[in-house]
Design an enzyme around this catalytic site. Structure first.
Site, PDB file in Angstrom:
ATOM      1  N   HIS A 246       0.847  -1.202   0.000  1.00 44.95           N
ATOM      2  CA  HIS A 246       0.000   0.000   0.000  1.00 44.95           C
ATOM      3  C   HIS A 246       0.881   1.251   0.000  1.00 44.95           C
ATOM      4  CE1 HIS A 246      -3.225   2.683   0.641  1.00 44.95           C
ATOM      5  NE2 HIS A 246      -3.557   2.411   1.883  1.00 44.95           N
TER       6      HIS A 246
ATOM      7  N   HIS B 102      -2.089  -0.378 -11.467  1.00 39.62           N
ATOM      8  CA  HIS B 102      -2.929   0.019 -10.327  1.00 39.62           C
ATOM      9  C   HIS B 102      -4.202  -0.802 -10.360  1.00 39.62           C
ATOM     10  CE1 HIS B 102      -5.273   2.591  -7.634  1.00 39.62           C
ATOM     11  NE2 HIS B 102      -4.123   3.081  -7.233  1.00 39.62           N
TER      12      HIS B 102
ATOM     13  N   ASP C  60       3.235   6.604  -7.479  1.00 39.81           N
ATOM     14  CA  ASP C  60       4.496   6.309  -6.801  1.00 39.81           C
ATOM     15  C   ASP C  60       5.709   6.313  -7.721  1.00 39.81           C
ATOM     16  OD1 ASP C  60       3.658   6.091  -4.200  1.00 39.81           O
ATOM     17  OD2 ASP C  60       2.892   4.070  -4.521  1.00 39.81           O
TER      18      ASP C  60
HETATM   19  N1  ACO Z   1       4.908  -4.772 -13.828  1.00 44.24           N
HETATM   20  C1  ACO Z   1       4.743  -5.769 -14.704  1.00 44.24           C
HETATM   21  N2  ACO Z   1       3.585  -6.426 -14.892  1.00 44.24           N
HETATM   22  C2  ACO Z   1       2.554  -6.034 -14.162  1.00 44.24           C
HETATM   23  C3  ACO Z   1       2.631  -4.979 -13.233  1.00 44.24           C
HETATM   24  C4  ACO Z   1       3.872  -4.331 -13.083  1.00 44.24           C
HETATM   25  N3  ACO Z   1       4.024  -3.328 -12.235  1.00 44.24           N
HETATM   26  N4  ACO Z   1       1.442  -4.795 -12.645  1.00 44.24           N
HETATM   27  C5  ACO Z   1       0.621  -5.706 -13.187  1.00 44.24           C
HETATM   28  N5  ACO Z   1       1.286  -6.448 -14.104  1.00 44.24           N
HETATM   29  C6  ACO Z   1       0.743  -7.496 -14.945  1.00 44.24           C
HETATM   30  C7  ACO Z   1       0.529  -8.779 -14.164  1.00 44.24           C
HETATM   31  O1  ACO Z   1       1.659  -9.615 -14.238  1.00 44.24           O
HETATM   32  C8  ACO Z   1      -0.674  -9.344 -14.860  1.00 44.24           C
HETATM   33  O2  ACO Z   1      -0.241  -9.933 -16.062  1.00 44.24           O
HETATM   34  P1  ACO Z   1      -0.934 -11.318 -16.597  1.00 44.24           P
HETATM   35  O3  ACO Z   1      -2.343 -10.923 -16.955  1.00 44.24           O
HETATM   36  O4  ACO Z   1      -0.106 -11.746 -17.745  1.00 44.24           O
HETATM   37  O5  ACO Z   1      -0.882 -12.276 -15.434  1.00 44.24           O
HETATM   38  C9  ACO Z   1      -1.510  -8.134 -15.228  1.00 44.24           C
HETATM   39  O6  ACO Z   1      -0.553  -7.075 -15.367  1.00 44.24           O
HETATM   40  C10 ACO Z   1      -2.549  -7.767 -14.172  1.00 44.24           C
HETATM   41  O7  ACO Z   1      -1.877  -7.616 -12.925  1.00 44.24           O
HETATM   42  P2  ACO Z   1      -2.540  -7.851 -11.496  1.00 44.24           P
HETATM   43  O8  ACO Z   1      -1.451  -8.141 -10.504  1.00 44.24           O
HETATM   44  O9  ACO Z   1      -3.664  -8.816 -11.603  1.00 44.24           O
HETATM   45  O10 ACO Z   1      -3.180  -6.423 -11.198  1.00 44.24           O
HETATM   46  P3  ACO Z   1      -3.702  -5.926  -9.794  1.00 44.24           P
HETATM   47  O11 ACO Z   1      -4.765  -4.956 -10.084  1.00 44.24           O
HETATM   48  O12 ACO Z   1      -4.016  -7.047  -8.875  1.00 44.24           O
HETATM   49  O13 ACO Z   1      -2.396  -5.234  -9.188  1.00 44.24           O
HETATM   50  C11 ACO Z   1      -0.842  -3.618  -8.482  1.00 44.24           C
HETATM   51  C12 ACO Z   1      -2.244  -3.871  -9.065  1.00 44.24           C
HETATM   52  C13 ACO Z   1      -0.667  -4.417  -7.152  1.00 44.24           C
HETATM   53  C14 ACO Z   1      -0.702  -2.133  -8.159  1.00 44.24           C
HETATM   54  C15 ACO Z   1       0.217  -4.066  -9.531  1.00 44.24           C
HETATM   55  O14 ACO Z   1       0.034  -3.349 -10.727  1.00 44.24           O
HETATM   56  C16 ACO Z   1       1.645  -3.897  -9.018  1.00 44.24           C
HETATM   57  O15 ACO Z   1       2.149  -4.794  -8.329  1.00 44.24           O
HETATM   58  N6  ACO Z   1       2.307  -2.751  -9.354  1.00 44.24           N
HETATM   59  C17 ACO Z   1       3.631  -2.486  -8.864  1.00 44.24           C
HETATM   60  C18 ACO Z   1       3.585  -1.991  -7.415  1.00 44.24           C
HETATM   61  C19 ACO Z   1       3.066  -0.573  -7.307  1.00 44.24           C
HETATM   62  O16 ACO Z   1       3.509   0.318  -8.030  1.00 44.24           O
HETATM   63  N7  ACO Z   1       2.138  -0.351  -6.368  1.00 44.24           N
HETATM   64  C20 ACO Z   1       1.620   0.989  -6.084  1.00 44.24           C
HETATM   65  C21 ACO Z   1       0.180   1.108  -6.405  1.00 44.24           C
HETATM   66  S1  ACO Z   1      -0.339   2.796  -6.156  1.00 44.24           S
HETATM   67  C22 ACO Z   1      -0.572   2.948  -4.496  1.00 44.24           C
HETATM   68  O17 ACO Z   1      -0.848   2.045  -3.785  1.00 44.24           O
HETATM   69  C23 ACO Z   1      -0.433   4.327  -3.903  1.00 44.24           C
END
Ligand code: ACO
Length: 422
Positions: free
Chosen positions: A263, A302, A358
């Site tokens: 988070h 996100h 972020d």
């Molecule tokens: N880099 C590469 N691939 C990604 C990323 C990423 N940052 N985020 C998602 N994906 C891919 C996943 O591998 C998945 O691919 P697939 O369909 O081939 O399996 C697809 O995109 C969907 O991803 P999910 O994890 O299902 O998306 P979810 O909505 O659950 O996750 C999250 C969102 C946790 C923010 C994710 O994008 C992530 O881990 N990002 C990096 C961490 C980050 O920047 N977090 C900050 C969020 S903003 C905040 O909280 C203030």
């Protein structure tokens, strides 16, 4: 086409038709036809946990508005304290209301001396400032026992004022304690953000003069973090508040939720990632490892935004201003190149992966000399009005205590066996 859904219990043939209102369906209609059957939704992926009039977030179209005002306009024209008022009261303040509010906040920034001498001094020398922050916010409830009287709106406002006023003081005190520096008392001649910078950085000078560009940039970052509807920590705040706990205890719980790396900690992860990439030449290999599933591009993607996070665009613009003062971060070029590649690459495009708030905030904080373990603390200062606005709203809605059901998966009844017979 009717704006309704129909749910049928195929065991009994009973149906209920429920209207779709503002994109939601009242679960009460469903529970009437399906008593004792629970909707399983871990992580609240499809559940609206509240009706709220505070923040509108349209992730498909990259829209974020506080009380109807676009985040872009607030970031450009408003101040953090004015935005706090807006979130807490529903409307922008008049000139008089703003003056009173700023005065009230400015004159309640001091902490009880016991907080510093007895409480903060008790932490281990290398305590994490977020751990100190969670504990100190909870401890404040013991200094204001009347805060328990959450039914009284006037009393609630006093506690809200205290929390907005004192959070930067606690944050700066946690930082100073963590590096063994003496605590700096608030300076009422400075504005909210400047005063925080003074409490963070002042050494021996009689009066600390923060750089106006840096103070403004930090003020904008606080605005951008002020609310984000039903995120993890705000949900924690509403859940704890629903038990009628005092606001200091509830805010400590929300801060604890923010502490988690999923988070509030992603901006720190971005800096680690950029540092690990290290140089331009290593970017293609890193992108390949992300596409191969071995890495994640931190600061990208996100749960709600499936377009460019509108906050990221504003942060990026302010990063340029900050770097003119601080000198450019060597990591910035890597970040810009990563963004350029990701935005034109099918892997990221097809998954709607764009920079989130972020991606650039960590670079700004680092350029402003904040240590990485303070990044989430800065987020907590910014999010305070959002937590409090949601707490206030849920109390005004007379919400029921949060008490979800579960789908039990454990063993069925069995008899106790004495230890010697097991
Ligand atoms: N880099 C590469 N691939 C990604 C990323 C990423 N940052 N985020 C998602 N994906 C891919 C996943 O591998 C998945 O691919 P697939 O369909 O081939 O399996 C697809 O995109 C969907 O991803 P999910 O994890 O299902 O998306 P979810 O909505 O659950 O996750 C999250 C969102 C946790 C923010 C994710 O994008 C992530 O881990 N990002 C990096 C961490 C980050 O920047 N977090 C900050 C969020 S903003 C905040 O909280 C203030």
């Amino acid at each position: 086409m009717p704006e309704t859904v129909t749910i049928t219990d195929n065991r009994t043939g009973r149906s209920v038709e429920a209207p779709i209102v503002n994109g939601g369906v009242d679960a009460k209609a469903w529970s009437d036809v399906l008593p004792g059957v629970w909707f399983l939704d871990p992580g609240y992926m499809t559940t609206a946990s509240a009706q709220s009039a505070i923040t509108e977030l349209d992730g498909e179209n990259g829209i974020l508005r506080y009380r109807g005002y676009p985040i872009e306009q607030l970031a450009e024209h408003s101040t953090y304290l004015e935005v706090c008022y807006l979130l807490l009261h529903g409307d922008l303040p008049t000139k008089d209301q703003l003056e009173t509010w700023v005065h009230d906040v400015t004159y309640h920034t001091f902490l009880h001396e016991n907080m510093r001498r007895r409480f903060m001094d008790g932490f281990h020398h290398d305590a994490h400032p977020m751990g100190m922050m969670v504990s100190a916010l909870a401890a404040l409830s013991t200094f204001y026992p009347e805060a328990k009287n959450i039914e009284d709106p006037q009393n609630r406002n006093i506690q809200i004022n205290r929390l907005i006023s004192k959070t930067p003081t606690i944050a700066a005190m946690a930082y100073r304690a963590s590096i063994g520096m003496p605590f700096v008392y608030p300076d009422n001649s400075l504005n909210y953000t400047e005063n925080f910078l003074s409490m963070m950085w002042r050494v021996a000078e009689p009066h600390y003069e923060p750089d106006p560009v840096l103070a403004k940039a930090l003020d904008v970052l606080l605005i951008l973090h002020a609310d984000h509807e039903q995120n993890c920590s705000t949900t924690a705040m509403r859940v704890i508040g629903s038990s009628h706990a005092d606001p200091f205890s509830a805010v400590a719980g929300a801060t604890a939720a923010l502490y988690g790396p999923r988070h509030g900690g992603a901006n720190e992860a971005v800096i680690h990632m950029l540092t690990e990439i290290g140089s331009y030449e290593n970017i293609p290999a890193f992108i390949e490892s992300v596409k191969g599933g071995s890495d994640r591009l931190m600061g990208f993607g996100h749960r709600v935004y499936k377009a460019y996070d509108p906050r990221a665009r504003i942060v990026k613009a302010h990063a340029d201003e900050v770097f003119k003062v601080t000198g450019k971060s060597p990591l910035l070029d890597i970040a810009l190149k990563l963004e350029e590649i990701a935005l034109s690459d099918d892997y990221f495009k097809s998954r709607n992966l764009y920079p989130n708030v972020d991606f650039y905030t960590g670079l700004i904080y680092q350029a402003m000399k904040f240590p990485m373990d303070m990044f989430t603390v800065l987020f907590a200062i910014g999010r305070m009005p959002g937590w409090l606005a949601h707490w206030q709203e849920s109390l005004e809605q007379n919400s029921k205590i949060s008490r979800p059901r579960q789908v039990y998966m454990g063993p069925s009844v069995r008899d106790y066996v004495a230890v010697g017979d097991r």
